[in-house]
Design an enzyme around this catalytic site. Structure first.
Site, PDB file in Angstrom:
ATOM      1  N   HIS A  96     -62.800 -14.758   7.362  1.00 22.94           N
ATOM      2  CA  HIS A  96     -60.986 -13.977   7.883  1.00 22.94           C
ATOM      3  C   HIS A  96     -60.947 -13.191   8.607  1.00 22.94           C
ATOM      4  O   HIS A  96     -61.425 -11.947   8.051  1.00 22.94           O
ATOM      5  CB  HIS A  96     -60.317 -14.397   6.627  1.00 22.94           C
ATOM      6  CG  HIS A  96     -59.857 -15.812   6.152  1.00 22.94           C
ATOM      7  ND1 HIS A  96     -60.244 -17.213   7.115  1.00 22.94           N
ATOM      8  CD2 HIS A  96     -60.943 -16.286   5.039  1.00 22.94           C
ATOM      9  CE1 HIS A  96     -60.604 -18.477   6.064  1.00 22.94           C
ATOM     10  NE2 HIS A  96     -60.810 -17.588   4.440  1.00 22.94           N
ATOM     11  N   GLU A 114     -59.280 -13.516   0.074  1.00 23.19           N
ATOM     12  CA  GLU A 114     -59.000 -14.168  -0.684  1.00 23.19           C
ATOM     13  C   GLU A 114     -59.551 -14.154  -2.410  1.00 23.19           C
ATOM     14  O   GLU A 114     -60.201 -13.301  -2.237  1.00 23.19           O
ATOM     15  CB  GLU A 114     -59.247 -15.873  -0.136  1.00 23.19           C
ATOM     16  CG  GLU A 114     -60.415 -15.882  -0.259  1.00 23.19           C
ATOM     17  CD  GLU A 114     -60.366 -17.410   0.991  1.00 23.19           C
ATOM     18  OE1 GLU A 114     -60.149 -17.158   2.275  1.00 23.19           O
ATOM     19  OE2 GLU A 114     -61.751 -18.480   1.280  1.00 23.19           O
ATOM     20  N   HIS A 171     -68.290 -17.021   4.047  1.00 26.06           N
ATOM     21  CA  HIS A 171     -67.885 -17.797   3.039  1.00 26.06           C
ATOM     22  C   HIS A 171     -68.032 -19.226   3.008  1.00 26.06           C
ATOM     23  O   HIS A 171     -67.943 -20.144   4.103  1.00 26.06           O
ATOM     24  CB  HIS A 171     -67.137 -17.262   1.876  1.00 26.06           C
ATOM     25  CG  HIS A 171     -65.832 -17.111   2.865  1.00 26.06           C
ATOM     26  ND1 HIS A 171     -65.344 -16.463   3.480  1.00 26.06           N
ATOM     27  CD2 HIS A 171     -64.713 -18.749   2.446  1.00 26.06           C
ATOM     28  CE1 HIS A 171     -64.051 -16.969   4.136  1.00 26.06           C
ATOM     29  NE2 HIS A 171     -63.206 -18.052   2.938  1.00 26.06           N
ATOM     30  N   ARG A 191     -63.794 -20.330  12.432  1.00 24.69           N
ATOM     31  CA  ARG A 191     -65.466 -20.844  11.523  1.00 24.69           C
ATOM     32  C   ARG A 191     -66.726 -20.839  12.498  1.00 24.69           C
ATOM     33  O   ARG A 191     -66.853 -21.162  13.970  1.00 24.69           O
ATOM     34  CB  ARG A 191     -64.836 -22.935  11.972  1.00 24.69           C
ATOM     35  CG  ARG A 191     -64.313 -23.178  11.208  1.00 24.69           C
ATOM     36  CD  ARG A 191     -64.338 -24.998  11.318  1.00 24.69           C
ATOM     37  NE  ARG A 191     -63.334 -25.274  11.135  1.00 24.69           N
ATOM     38  CZ  ARG A 191     -61.866 -25.653  11.520  1.00 24.69           C
ATOM     39  NH1 ARG A 191     -62.346 -25.745  12.680  1.00 24.69           N
ATOM     40  NH2 ARG A 191     -60.841 -26.337  11.877  1.00 24.69           N
TER      41      ARG A 191
END
Ligand code: ZN
Length: 314
Positions: A96, A114, A171, A191
Site C-alpha cells: 500500500h 495497517e 505483505h 497487487r
C-alpha cells in the site's frame, strides 16, 4: 453524548473469503466467500451504520461530519477503519502507498498503514511479511522473474500475535488466518502477485506492478513491536502500537473494570466473551462480534464480565 455508538458492519465478498466470520462471530454473512467485515468504517466503499440511540440509521461518515463534537478530531474524514478478515485462501501479495503517494496518484485518498491482531490461525498458517531484496534492481528482478520463493519473507503465526504493517511493506495474509485489522481509512492496494488465480469467469485479477515498485520499501525495514502490559483492577491492557496513525491496544476485562475517561474518541471491537458496559443507570450488553465507539469524554463507565477487546484511537 453519554451513550456508546454501536455499529452495524458491512460485508465484502472476496475470491479468498470463506465462512469463518459466521462460524466464529455469528454474523449473518451474505455468501460462502465472505472475506471482509468492515466493522467500523466511514470509507465510501463500505460504511457502517449506527445501530442505536439518537443517530440510529445514520452512516458513520455522516455522523462524523454532522456531529464533530463527538469526535473533536482534526481529520477531515474518519481516519480509521476496523476490519475482520477471513483468509480462507491466500491473499495476493500486495503493498500500500503512504499518504503522500496516495494523495498524489489516488485522488486524494489516504495512504494505508495497517496492523493485524491474529484472532484465529490454523496449524502451519503463515503470512508474507516483507522481502529480502536489497536494492531496487533486485526487487524489480524478483517481480519480473516471479522469484517469490527466494525473496518473500514468510512468518508463521498463531492466535494472539500482532503485526504492524506500515505502508511500503510487501505483505499477504496466508490461508487459514482470521485477523482483526486496524488501518487508515483507505482502499488502495497494489497487487504484485496473485498466484495466477482465475475467478469463476476465468479472469486473473489486475496487478499494479509499476506502482508497487514505486512504493515498496527497499531494503524492507521493520519497526519492532514492543508489547507493554499494564494491569489495574479488573483490566489488563496490552499496548501494541502507538504512532501518528493510530494507537492499538488489547483490553482484557475480568470481573469489573473502571477505565479512565478518555479525552479522545475510542473504538472497540469485542473479540471474545460476554459482559456489559455500564454508564449512569444504563447497561449495554456486550458480546463477541460487537463494535462500538465511545465519543470524546464518555463516562465515567464500567465494563463487566469476561471480555476481550481491541481498542483503538487516533
Ligand atoms: Zn494490506
Amino acid at each position: 453524548m453519554n451513550e456508546p455508538i454501536f455499529l452495524q458492519p458491512i460485508f465484502q465478498e472476496r475470491i479468498w473469503g470463506g465462512t469463518k466470520l459466521k462460524d466464529l462471530f455469528g454474523y449473518d454473512i451474505p455468501n460462502d466467500h465472505t472475506g471482509e467485515c468492515w466493522a467500523i468504517s466511514a470509507h465510501p466503499n463500505g460504511q457502517s451504520t449506527v445501530k442505536n440511540g439518537p443517530f440510529q440509521g445514520m452512516k458513520l461518515g455522516d455522523l462524523w461530519t454532522s456531529q464533530p463534537e463527538l469526535f473533536r478530531s482534526e481529520s477531515k474524514v474518519f481516519p480509521l477503519l476496523t476490519k475482520l478478515l477471513d483468509a480462507s485462501d491466500d491473499l495476493s501479495v500486495q503493498v500500500h502507498p503512504d499518504d503522500e503517494y496516495a494523495g498524489k496518484y489516488e485522488n486524494g485518498e489516504l495512504g494505508k498503514t495497517e496492523c493485524w491482531y491474529i484472532v484465529d490461525a490454523e496449524p502451519g498458517a503463515v503470512i508474507i511479511y516483507g522481502h529480502g531484496a536489497q536494492t531496487k534492481e533486485e526487487l524489480v528482478q524478483m517481480i519480473e522473474n516471479g522469484d517469490w520463493e527466494r525473496f518473500l519473507t514468510k512468518v508463521p503465526v498463531k492466535p494472539g500475535d500482532f503485526f504492524y504493517v506500515p505502508s511500503g511493506t510487501l505483505h499477504a495474509l496466508g490461508k487459514g488466518i482470521v485477523v482483526l485489522e486496524t488501518q487508515q481509512s483507505s482502499d488502495t492496494t497494489y497487487r504484485v502477485y496473485d498466484y495466477d488465480r482465475r475467478d469463476k469467469d476465468g479472469n486473473t485479477r489486475e496487478l499494479h506492478l509499476e506502482k508497487a515498485i514505486d512504493v515498496t520499501g527497499v531494503p524492507q525495514v521493520y519497526e519492532p513491536v514492543r508489547f507493554k502490559t499494564v494491569q489495574q483492577d479488573g483490566l489488563t491492557v496490552t499496548s501494541f502500537v502507538s504512532n501518528s496513525f493510530f494507537t492499538v491496544e488489547k483490553w482484557n476485562v475480568a470481573g469489573e473494570a473502571k477505565p479512565a475517561v478518555n479525552e479522545k474518541y475510542t473504538i472497540f471491537s469485542v473479540l471474545a466473551g460476554k459482559g456489559s458496559l455500564e454508564v449512569n443507570d444504563q447497561s449495554y450488553e456486550l458480546s463477541k462480534g460487537d463494535h462500538f465507539i465511545l465519543p470524546v469524554g464518555f463516562g465515567p463507565y464500567s465494563l463487566k464480565g469476561e471480555l476481550e477487546f481491541i481498542m483503538a484511537h487516533e
